[in-house]
Design a protein around this motif. Structure first.
Motif, PDB file in Angstrom:
ATOM      1  N   ALA A   1       0.833  -1.194   0.000  1.00 12.67           N
ATOM      2  CA  ALA A   1       0.000   0.000   0.000  1.00 12.67           C
ATOM      3  C   ALA A   1       0.874   1.253   0.000  1.00 12.67           C
ATOM      4  O   ALA A   1       1.893   1.324   0.686  1.00 12.67           O
ATOM      5  N   GLU A   2       0.468   2.221  -0.780  1.00 11.63           N
ATOM      6  CA  GLU A   2       1.170   3.494  -0.805  1.00 11.63           C
ATOM      7  C   GLU A   2       0.962   4.198   0.534  1.00 11.63           C
ATOM      8  O   GLU A   2      -0.145   4.188   1.076  1.00 11.63           O
ATOM      9  N   PRO A   3       2.001   4.817   1.099  1.00 16.50           N
ATOM     10  CA  PRO A   3       1.807   5.530   2.368  1.00 16.50           C
ATOM     11  C   PRO A   3       0.841   6.690   2.190  1.00 16.50           C
ATOM     12  O   PRO A   3       0.833   7.371   1.158  1.00 16.50           O
ATOM     13  N   THR A   4       0.029   6.912   3.209  1.00 20.47           N
ATOM     14  CA  THR A   4      -0.917   8.022   3.168  1.00 20.47           C
ATOM     15  C   THR A   4      -0.186   9.336   3.436  1.00 20.47           C
ATOM     16  O   THR A   4       0.958   9.361   3.898  1.00 20.47           O
ATOM     17  N   THR A   5      -0.874  10.431   3.139  1.00 24.32           N
ATOM     18  CA  THR A   5      -0.298  11.745   3.425  1.00 24.32           C
ATOM     19  C   THR A   5      -0.001  11.886   4.917  1.00 24.32           C
ATOM     20  O   THR A   5       1.020  12.447   5.316  1.00 24.32           O
ATOM     21  N   TYR A   6      -0.896  11.361   5.755  1.00 23.46           N
ATOM     22  CA  TYR A   6      -0.695  11.454   7.207  1.00 23.46           C
ATOM     23  C   TYR A   6       0.540  10.671   7.637  1.00 23.46           C
ATOM     24  O   TYR A   6       1.329  11.149   8.467  1.00 23.46           O
ATOM     25  N   GLN A   7       0.727   9.477   7.082  1.00 23.86           N
ATOM     26  CA  GLN A   7       1.921   8.701   7.421  1.00 23.86           C
ATOM     27  C   GLN A   7       3.194   9.423   6.987  1.00 23.86           C
ATOM     28  O   GLN A   7       4.192   9.431   7.707  1.00 23.86           O
ATOM     29  N   ARG A   8       3.148  10.040   5.827  1.00 23.73           N
ATOM     30  CA  ARG A   8       4.301  10.800   5.356  1.00 23.73           C
ATOM     31  C   ARG A   8       4.555  12.009   6.264  1.00 23.73           C
ATOM     32  O   ARG A   8       5.699  12.362   6.548  1.00 23.73           O
ATOM     33  N   ALA A   9       3.472  12.620   6.731  1.00 25.52           N
ATOM     34  CA  ALA A   9       3.612  13.762   7.635  1.00 25.52           C
ATOM     35  C   ALA A   9       4.256  13.347   8.956  1.00 25.52           C
ATOM     36  O   ALA A   9       5.105  14.067   9.499  1.00 25.52           O
ATOM     37  N   LEU A  10       3.854  12.193   9.482  1.00 26.08           N
ATOM     38  CA  LEU A  10       4.443  11.711  10.730  1.00 26.08           C
ATOM     39  C   LEU A  10       5.922  11.377  10.544  1.00 26.08           C
ATOM     40  O   LEU A  10       6.755  11.712  11.391  1.00 26.08           O
ATOM     41  N   ALA A  11       6.241  10.709   9.439  1.00 23.84           N
ATOM     42  CA  ALA A  11       7.647  10.380   9.171  1.00 23.84           C
ATOM     43  C   ALA A  11       8.484  11.646   9.019  1.00 23.84           C
ATOM     44  O   ALA A  11       9.613  11.727   9.525  1.00 23.84           O
ATOM     45  N   ALA A  12       7.932  12.646   8.340  1.00 18.84           N
ATOM     46  CA  ALA A  12       8.647  13.911   8.165  1.00 18.84           C
ATOM     47  C   ALA A  12       8.846  14.605   9.509  1.00 18.84           C
ATOM     48  O   ALA A  12       9.905  15.192   9.773  1.00 18.84           O
ATOM     49  N   GLY A  13       7.839  14.544  10.375  1.00 14.95           N
ATOM     50  CA  GLY A  13       7.959  15.131  11.699  1.00 14.95           C
ATOM     51  C   GLY A  13       9.023  14.438  12.529  1.00 14.95           C
ATOM     52  O   GLY A  13       9.796  15.091  13.252  1.00 14.95           O
ATOM     53  N   TYR A  14       9.067  13.127  12.440  1.00 10.77           N
ATOM     54  CA  TYR A  14      10.083  12.353  13.155  1.00 10.77           C
ATOM     55  C   TYR A  14      11.477  12.793  12.722  1.00 10.77           C
ATOM     56  O   TYR A  14      12.357  13.056  13.554  1.00 10.77           O
ATOM     57  N   LYS A  15      11.681  12.882  11.418  1.00 11.38           N
ATOM     58  CA  LYS A  15      13.002  13.232  10.899  1.00 11.38           C
ATOM     59  C   LYS A  15      13.373  14.658  11.267  1.00 11.38           C
ATOM     60  O   LYS A  15      14.521  14.938  11.663  1.00 11.38           O
ATOM     61  N   ALA A  16      12.422  15.584  11.158  1.00  8.30           N
ATOM     62  CA  ALA A  16      12.708  16.981  11.485  1.00  8.30           C
ATOM     63  C   ALA A  16      13.108  17.123  12.950  1.00  8.30           C
ATOM     64  O   ALA A  16      14.089  17.807  13.284  1.00  8.30           O
TER      65      ALA A  16
END
Length: 358
Positions: A61-76
């Motif tokens: 499954a393609e990651p959702t926008t929310y999942q991408r947002a959480l991953a981006a927040g983690y990295k930031a």
């Protein structure tokens, strides 16, 4: 009476000869010759369709926008803390803090590009229609993460510059930092060295070992890139710090752990959560429901959702005080209650540093 193993049509298919027929040809041929009295042709068609589905590899499954947002927040957040709070390099942070994380976030965290402002900010773009996730460093407060969709930290400008950062306390250890240097020990070298290998499990990571005996440092060693003044993420050690801080709140602000927690969102006699005590939250015996053991708090820590938005709405599923269930939410709710008891956010923000930490 025949058992399930004997009557199962899929078990009666028999072995397939290598290189003879395709999988579906094999299924059809076997069913043509082995239709039993209780097996209809419609059953064969259903089983063939089911077999086809099982034989088709599942699409990831393609990651959702929310999942991408959480991953981006983690990295930031982790890059911000590693760079500006700990003073480490981007390569060091990416090799340690940004690997070995939740499998559902690891590919995203590795792939999302980072933009670093050496003035003290990290942004991670994750979607063309939303602003990048942003983490900002503040003296003595470390890094704060802006909520999804926001372009700046939620902390008000009034706290910027409070408690200016300093390198070390001039008093002697353990009251201060004077004279602190890594102290190797020949006698303990083997024991300490084992801590930096796989003795505690494959993939275990150790950043530092400090052995204290009778109030004196007996041995000390750090991983590459770390030292006695390198800030580390506390993870769940923060729960112990929280309990200690709430002890100071009991001394200074009249907080009573035996009384119901002053969570403003739990108001009125009709709310059964209103009888949960602060002590029960600290002991994780609140009886509150959570979606998993330990309840992952991704929305709080990676999404920058507030405690009042995320943690206060869970219902009771057990009588308060009747069971232990490890839950991050209980700890953040305890702090929420103390904040409401203090009643002054400026005092609340300075409370940890003034009463305990520095």
């Amino acid at each position: 009476m025949q058992n399930e193993r004997e009557t199962s049509p899929l078990r009666r298919l028999g072995p397939r000869r290598a290189g003879s027929l395709s999988f579906m040809q094999h299924v059809r041929a076997k069913f043509r010759t082995r239709l039993g009295p209780g097996l209809r042709r419609g059953d064969v068609q259903w089983l063939i369709a089911a077999s086809s589905a099982l034989a088709t590899p599942a699409q990831a499954a393609e990651p959702t926008t929310y999942q991408r947002a959480l991953a981006a927040g983690y990295k930031a957040l982790f890059l911000c803390e590693g760079l500006f709070t700990a003073g480490r390099t981007q390569a060091e942070v990416e090799a340690l803090e940004l690997t070995g994380i939740y499998p559902d976030y690891q590919p995203l965290v590795s792939a999302l590009p980072a933009t670093i402002d050496r003035g003290g900010a990290v942004t991670i773009a994750f979607d063309t229609s939303l602003p990048p996730r942003r983490a900002d460093w503040l003296p003595r407060f470390g890094c704060t993460l802006a909520p999804i969709g926001a372009t700046a930290s939620a902390f008000p400008p009034s706290i910027h510059g409070v408690h200016p950062s300093k390198v070390a306390d001039s008093r002697a250890w353990p009251t201060g930092d004077k004279g602190i240097v890594p102290k190797p020990s020949r006698a303990l070298a083997t024991v300490i060295g084992a801590s930096f290998g796989d003795s505690y499990g494959a993939g275990a990571r150790t950043t530092g070992v400090l052995i204290v005996r009778d109030g004196r440092v007996a041995a000390e060693r750090y991983a590459e890139g770390f030292g006695p003044f390198t800030a580390n993420r506390t993870w769940s050690v923060a729960k112990s710090l929280t309990g200690t801080l709430i002890g100071t709140a009991a001394l200074n602000f009249g907080v009573d752990p035996r009384r119901p927690a002053a969570v403003p969102e739990w108001t009125g006699q009709a709310d059964p959560r209103a009888r949960i005590t602060l002590d029960q939250l600290l002991r994780m015996t609140s009886g509150l429901h959570s979606d998993s053991a330990g309840n992952r708090t991704d929305a709080l820590y990676m999404g920058a959702t507030t405690v009042t938005q995320e943690a206060t709405h869970w219902p009771i599923e057990a009588a308060p005080g009747s069971r232990f269930r490890y839950a991050n939410n209980d700890t953040v709710l305890a702090v929420r209650a103390v904040r409401a008891t203090i009643g002054d956010d400026n005092v609340y923000r300075q409370w940890p540093t003034q009463s305990l930490l520095f």
